[in-house]
Design a protein around this motif. Structure first.
Motif, mmCIF file in Angstrom:
data_model
loop_
_atom_site.group_PDB
_atom_site.id
_atom_site.type_symbol
_atom_site.label_atom_id
_atom_site.label_comp_id
_atom_site.label_asym_id
_atom_site.label_seq_id
_atom_site.Cartn_x
_atom_site.Cartn_y
_atom_site.Cartn_z
ATOM 1 N N GLY A 197 0.852 -1.202 0.000
ATOM 2 C CA GLY A 197 0.000 0.000 0.000
ATOM 3 C C GLY A 197 0.876 1.235 0.000
ATOM 4 N N ASP A 198 0.746 2.057 1.039
ATOM 5 C CA ASP A 198 1.559 3.275 1.131
ATOM 6 C C ASP A 198 2.706 3.105 2.122
ATOM 7 O OD1 ASP A 198 0.118 3.175 3.478
ATOM 8 O OD2 ASP A 198 -0.471 5.285 3.454
ATOM 9 N N ARG A 199 3.050 1.866 2.406
ATOM 10 C CA ARG A 199 4.113 1.596 3.384
ATOM 11 C C ARG A 199 5.285 0.867 2.742
ATOM 12 N NH1 ARG A 199 2.681 3.239 7.667
ATOM 13 N NH2 ARG A 199 1.491 2.736 9.459
ATOM 14 N N LEU A 200 6.467 1.102 3.316
ATOM 15 C CA LEU A 200 7.685 0.417 2.870
ATOM 16 C C LEU A 200 8.064 -0.612 3.913
ATOM 17 C CD1 LEU A 200 9.884 3.424 1.690
ATOM 18 C CD2 LEU A 200 8.740 1.737 0.256
ATOM 19 N N ILE A 201 8.542 -1.746 3.440
ATOM 20 C CA ILE A 201 8.997 -2.818 4.323
ATOM 21 C C ILE A 201 10.436 -3.109 3.924
ATOM 22 C CG2 ILE A 201 8.672 -5.234 4.977
ATOM 23 C CD1 ILE A 201 5.674 -4.821 4.203
ATOM 24 N N PHE A 202 11.346 -3.033 4.879
ATOM 25 C CA PHE A 202 12.751 -3.241 4.541
ATOM 26 C C PHE A 202 13.547 -3.737 5.748
ATOM 27 C CE2 PHE A 202 12.179 1.162 5.795
ATOM 28 C CZ PHE A 202 13.269 1.437 6.608
ATOM 29 N N PRO A 203 14.712 -4.349 5.456
ATOM 30 C CA PRO A 203 15.573 -4.806 6.547
ATOM 31 C C PRO A 203 16.358 -3.618 7.106
ATOM 32 C CG PRO A 203 16.555 -5.373 4.440
ATOM 33 C CD PRO A 203 15.231 -4.737 4.139
ATOM 34 N N TYR A 204 16.435 -3.538 8.404
ATOM 35 C CA TYR A 204 17.194 -2.482 9.059
ATOM 36 C C TYR A 204 18.112 -3.131 10.071
ATOM 37 C CZ TYR A 204 18.361 1.393 12.109
ATOM 38 O OH TYR A 204 19.053 2.305 12.847
ATOM 39 N N THR A 205 19.396 -2.840 9.966
ATOM 40 C CA THR A 205 20.369 -3.426 10.880
ATOM 41 C C THR A 205 20.842 -2.366 11.858
ATOM 42 O OG1 THR A 205 21.057 -4.993 9.200
ATOM 43 C CG2 THR A 205 22.568 -4.660 11.035
ATOM 44 N N LYS A 206 20.681 -2.657 13.122
ATOM 45 C CA LYS A 206 21.109 -1.743 14.183
ATOM 46 C C LYS A 206 22.304 -2.390 14.882
ATOM 47 C CE LYS A 206 19.317 0.845 18.065
ATOM 48 N NZ LYS A 206 18.222 1.031 18.999
ATOM 49 N N LYS B 112 8.316 -1.857 9.001
ATOM 50 C CA LYS B 112 7.298 -1.328 8.096
ATOM 51 C C LYS B 112 7.033 0.108 8.518
ATOM 52 C CE LYS B 112 2.814 -2.928 6.416
ATOM 53 N NZ LYS B 112 1.760 -3.913 6.684
ATOM 54 N N VAL B 113 7.193 1.047 7.563
ATOM 55 C CA VAL B 113 7.009 2.468 7.862
ATOM 56 C C VAL B 113 6.217 3.136 6.741
ATOM 57 C CG1 VAL B 113 9.173 2.651 9.185
ATOM 58 C CG2 VAL B 113 9.172 3.161 6.742
ATOM 59 N N PRO B 114 5.604 4.304 7.014
ATOM 60 C CA PRO B 114 4.941 5.053 5.949
ATOM 61 C C PRO B 114 5.957 5.382 4.855
ATOM 62 C CG PRO B 114 4.395 5.961 8.106
ATOM 63 C CD PRO B 114 5.505 4.967 8.319
ATOM 64 N N GLY B 115 5.565 5.188 3.612
ATOM 65 C CA GLY B 115 6.500 5.335 2.501
ATOM 66 C C GLY B 115 6.765 6.756 2.060
ATOM 67 N N GLY B 116 5.735 7.606 2.088
ATOM 68 C CA GLY B 116 5.912 8.988 1.667
ATOM 69 C C GLY B 116 6.555 9.091 0.289
ATOM 70 N N GLU B 117 7.449 10.076 0.130
ATOM 71 C CA GLU B 117 8.087 10.305 -1.170
ATOM 72 C C GLU B 117 9.071 9.203 -1.540
ATOM 73 O OE1 GLU B 117 11.159 13.228 1.081
ATOM 74 O OE2 GLU B 117 9.023 13.560 0.834
ATOM 75 N N GLU B 118 9.512 8.418 -0.552
ATOM 76 C CA GLU B 118 10.446 7.324 -0.840
ATOM 77 C C GLU B 118 9.804 6.283 -1.756
ATOM 78 O OE1 GLU B 118 13.673 6.990 -0.061
ATOM 79 O OE2 GLU B 118 13.657 8.907 0.961
ATOM 80 N N LEU B 119 8.492 6.142 -1.650
ATOM 81 C CA LEU B 119 7.753 5.183 -2.468
ATOM 82 C C LEU B 119 7.937 5.486 -3.953
ATOM 83 C CD1 LEU B 119 6.078 2.991 -1.185
ATOM 84 C CD2 LEU B 119 4.066 4.404 -1.466
#
Length: 92
Positions: free
Chosen positions: A59-68, A77-84
């Motif tokens: 939808g309007d969200r991005l799902i990606f791996p994040y390494t801390k 999973k975060v709102p995608g905004g302009e990154e989409l």
């Protein structure tokens, strides 16, 4: 999680996982995903890991791996905004 990402209140879909498990999760659970190169930047976060790296769109969200560092790899999973639009524009 780093500054901007934390402010977005990410939904954690998978925690303390491996790069491969993160990739498989996105591949199996997200209909639309895009392969990105290591170091690809989403907001203020650089995606690191062993290629192929996937960023999913739900939808309007991005799902990606994040390494801390010291905490491991998470699938968030975060709102995608302009990154989409930027992610989709990369398609060849």
């Amino acid at each position: 999680m780093g500054g901007c990402l934390e402010a977005m209140k990410p939904e954690i879909l998978l925690s303390q996982t491996t790069f491969r498990e993160a990739r498989e999760y996105i591949k199996k659970n997200v209909r639309e995903y895009h392969e990105v190169e290591p170091g690809y930047k989403i907001f203020d976060v650089h995606i690191i890991g062993v290629p192929p790296l996937y960023v999913g769109v739900d939808g309007d969200r991005l799902i990606f791996p994040y390494t801390k560092p010291c905490h491991g790899t998470f699938v968030v999973k975060v709102p995608g905004g302009e990154e989409l639009a930027r992610l989709r524009a990369r398609k060849k």
